[in-house]
Design a protein around this motif. Structure first.
Motif, short mmCIF file in Angstrom:
data_model
loop_
_atom_site.label_atom_id
_atom_site.label_comp_id
_atom_site.label_asym_id
_atom_site.label_seq_id
_atom_site.Cartn_x
_atom_site.Cartn_y
_atom_site.Cartn_z
N LEU A 27 51.80 40.70 43.26
CA LEU A 27 50.62 41.26 43.93
C LEU A 27 49.69 41.94 42.93
O LEU A 27 48.47 41.89 43.07
CB LEU A 27 51.05 42.27 45.01
N SER A 28 50.29 42.56 41.90
CA SER A 28 49.48 43.29 40.92
C SER A 28 48.58 42.36 40.12
O SER A 28 47.60 42.82 39.51
CB SER A 28 50.39 44.07 39.96
N GLU A 29 48.86 41.07 40.12
CA GLU A 29 48.05 40.11 39.37
C GLU A 29 46.78 39.71 40.12
O GLU A 29 45.88 39.09 39.55
CB GLU A 29 48.86 38.85 39.07
N SER A 30 46.70 40.05 41.41
CA SER A 30 45.55 39.63 42.21
C SER A 30 44.30 40.42 41.86
O SER A 30 44.33 41.66 41.85
CB SER A 30 45.85 39.80 43.70
N PRO A 31 43.18 39.74 41.61
CA PRO A 31 41.93 40.47 41.35
C PRO A 31 41.42 41.20 42.59
O PRO A 31 40.55 42.07 42.48
CB PRO A 31 40.95 39.36 40.92
N ARG A 32 41.98 40.87 43.75
CA ARG A 32 41.54 41.52 44.99
C ARG A 32 42.28 42.82 45.26
O ARG A 32 41.93 43.55 46.19
CB ARG A 32 41.76 40.57 46.18
N LEU A 33 43.31 43.12 44.47
CA LEU A 33 44.08 44.34 44.70
C LEU A 33 43.33 45.56 44.20
O LEU A 33 42.91 45.62 43.04
CB LEU A 33 45.44 44.24 44.01
N LYS A 34 43.18 46.55 45.08
CA LYS A 34 42.58 47.82 44.70
C LYS A 34 43.67 48.81 44.31
O LYS A 34 43.76 49.25 43.17
CB LYS A 34 41.73 48.37 45.85
N ARG A 35 44.53 49.16 45.26
CA ARG A 35 45.66 50.04 44.98
C ARG A 35 46.89 49.49 45.69
O ARG A 35 46.80 49.01 46.82
CB ARG A 35 45.40 51.48 45.45
N LEU A 36 48.03 49.58 45.02
CA LEU A 36 49.29 49.16 45.60
C LEU A 36 50.18 50.39 45.74
O LEU A 36 50.39 51.14 44.79
CB LEU A 36 49.98 48.12 44.71
N PHE A 37 50.69 50.59 46.96
CA PHE A 37 51.64 51.66 47.25
C PHE A 37 52.98 51.01 47.58
O PHE A 37 53.03 49.88 48.09
CB PHE A 37 51.18 52.49 48.44
N ALA A 38 54.08 51.71 47.32
CA ALA A 38 55.40 51.19 47.66
C ALA A 38 56.23 52.28 48.30
O ALA A 38 56.26 53.42 47.83
CB ALA A 38 56.10 50.66 46.41
N ALA A 39 56.91 51.92 49.39
CA ALA A 39 57.77 52.86 50.09
C ALA A 39 59.13 52.22 50.37
O ALA A 39 59.17 51.24 51.11
CB ALA A 39 57.10 53.30 51.41
N PRO A 40 60.22 52.72 49.78
CA PRO A 40 60.23 53.82 48.82
C PRO A 40 60.06 53.37 47.37
O PRO A 40 59.87 54.20 46.49
CB PRO A 40 61.61 54.43 49.03
N GLY A 41 60.14 52.06 47.10
CA GLY A 41 59.99 51.56 45.73
C GLY A 41 61.22 51.82 44.88
O GLY A 41 62.27 52.24 45.36
#
Length: 429
Positions: A24-38
């Motif tokens: 997901l982090s590779e997508s140019p459309r990603l603004k912020r990624l959150f993870a619960a709980p990660g």
């Protein structure tokens, strides 16, 4: 598709979620990624959230507060518990099926009944809520036979019994509460003969497209021996899943399932994971899961060429393109490093090193599954702990790189299988 940048919440904490976060982090459309709980690996790509994912109201409040555009649910338990329904009711887009559609994994009996109604090829079966009736059926049918806890049991509620005593022991364990509520009902089915494979498809409730295949290794030890686990390694693409077999799986199993779920008024949106047995007569469904497999997800993400975020958004919005996603030609393989004793009792808190050295090897990526930080140091916190993954020009090269990565890991309390992709090796892949 738009150029709008999106805030995404990823739910889960394992190796599957680490792989999803990475992609997901590779997508140019990603603004912020959150993870619960990660987990400590995911925090390289996402903001960790101390969020109780069983508290659906709290998840909804978080999504509103952080202006979350899409929620991606990794594990099955929140889906079976209805988290997608709570999010959808609040107007929040989610990639993952409703509680009713998640019954495809939440109840093996439900899936077997649906297969019978829709003419989907699967093993003959019976459902039981009484131990005596189940034992009588076992005596009548004989062995080998498969005993399954009806509900979700972290990949451990299935016994392929070679003896009648083993089958009876499995039934008794289910009804004695070994798998909690998951074992309140038992499904007993004929034992299929063939080669197992994992097949994935993405659906928006109506349109469904293939998302590749992989081959998992469920037994704990080399030679497919020892107890069943959540998975000790995987590779893709498996030679047994030819183009013709993929097409048959879509036509005979996946599309009829999506159509049957829509006809019931419970359309399936998300990723559908079909556990298959490839028999002499073709593909047969063993069971469905309603999320990416773990560790199959890791090898799928290593090969995925297109934008994962675009794909998941389209499925969640009911606008999935009929063109299937694109994958690189290079194979991928992952080796699960587990704590000694897994899937039984094991120690936690043992130190881990060498991940950077492993990832310095060409094509290698280490996904963290059961890890935590203690006094700033990485330690094991679960049964399956690391997924040492690699790509290569061939399955053999990917395998060689992955095992070199394993050798670079410094973790005295870990073990792994040394024969991942043995079927492909026998075929000279």
């Amino acid at each position: 598709m738009t150029d709008e940048r999106l805030n995404v919440l990823l739910i889960g904490s394992g190796g599957r979620e680490h792989a999803l976060a990475w992609k997901l982090s590779e997508s140019p459309r990603l603004k912020r990624l959150f993870a619960a709980p990660g987990n400590p690996g995911i925090c390289e790509y996402a903001v960790m959230c101390a969020l109780d994912i069983t508290d659906h109201a709290a998840v909804v409040d978080f999504c509103k507060r952080e202006a979350i555009d899409l929620v991606v649910v990794g594990p099955e338990a929140p889906l079976v518990a209805g988290i997608a329904d709570a999010l959808n009711a609040a107007g929040i887009s989610v990639f993952g099926p409703s509680q009713a559609a998640a019954a495809l994994e939440g109840s093996k009996g439900f899936t077997k009944d649906l297969c019978a109604e829709a003419g989907i090829p699967t093993a003959a079966y019976r459902r039981f809520t009484d131990a005596d009736a189940a034992r009588a059926y076992l005596a009548e049918k004989g062995v080998p036979i498969v005993v399954k806890a009806d509900g979700i049991a972290a990949g451990k509620g299935v016994v392929v019994a070679a003896t009648l005593d083993e089958a009876i022991e499995a039934v008794d364990a289910c009804f004695a509460g070994a798998f909690g509520e998951a074992g309140a009902e038992v499904v007993i089915e004929d034992c299929l003969v063939g080669e197992e494979a994992s097949f994935f498809a993405i659906s928006d409730g109506v349109t469904v497209v293939p998302f590749g295949a992989a081959q998992d290794h469920k037994r704990a030890f080399d030679g497919d021996t020892g107890p069943n686990t959540g998975g000790m390694g995987a590779y893709a693409p498996p030679p047994v899943m030819t183009d013709a077999m993929m097409a048959r799986t879509m036509d005979e199993i996946v599309r009829p399932t999506i159509a049957a779920m829509a006809a019931r008024g419970t359309p399936f949106k998300g990723v559908l994971f079909a556990g298959l047995m490839i028999t002499e007569s073709g593909p047969q469904l063993i069971e469905y899961n309603v999320r990416f497999g773990d560790p199959e997800c890791q090898v799928l993400m290593m090969r995925l060429e297109c934008d994962l975020l675009d794909l998941l958004c389209s499925a969640a919005a009911g606008r999935l393109d009929s063109a299937p996603p694109t994958f690189r030609q290079t194979p991928a393989l992952t080796v699960v490093m587990a704590a000694k004793g897994y899937p039984g009792s094991y120690r936690k808190g043992t130190p881990i090193g060498g991940i950077a050295a492993a990832e310095a090897i060409d094509g290698v990526k280490v996904f963290q599954a059961g890890t935590a930080l203690s006094a700033g140091k990485l330690v094991a916190s679960g049964g399956r702990v690391l997924n040492v993954s690699a790509t290569g020009r061939t399955i053999a090269e990917a395998r060689e790189r992955a095992y070199r990565g394993v050798a670079a890991i410094q973790w005295d309390d870990g073990f792994c299988r040394s024969d991942i992709a043995w079927r492909a090796m026998e075929r000279g892949a």
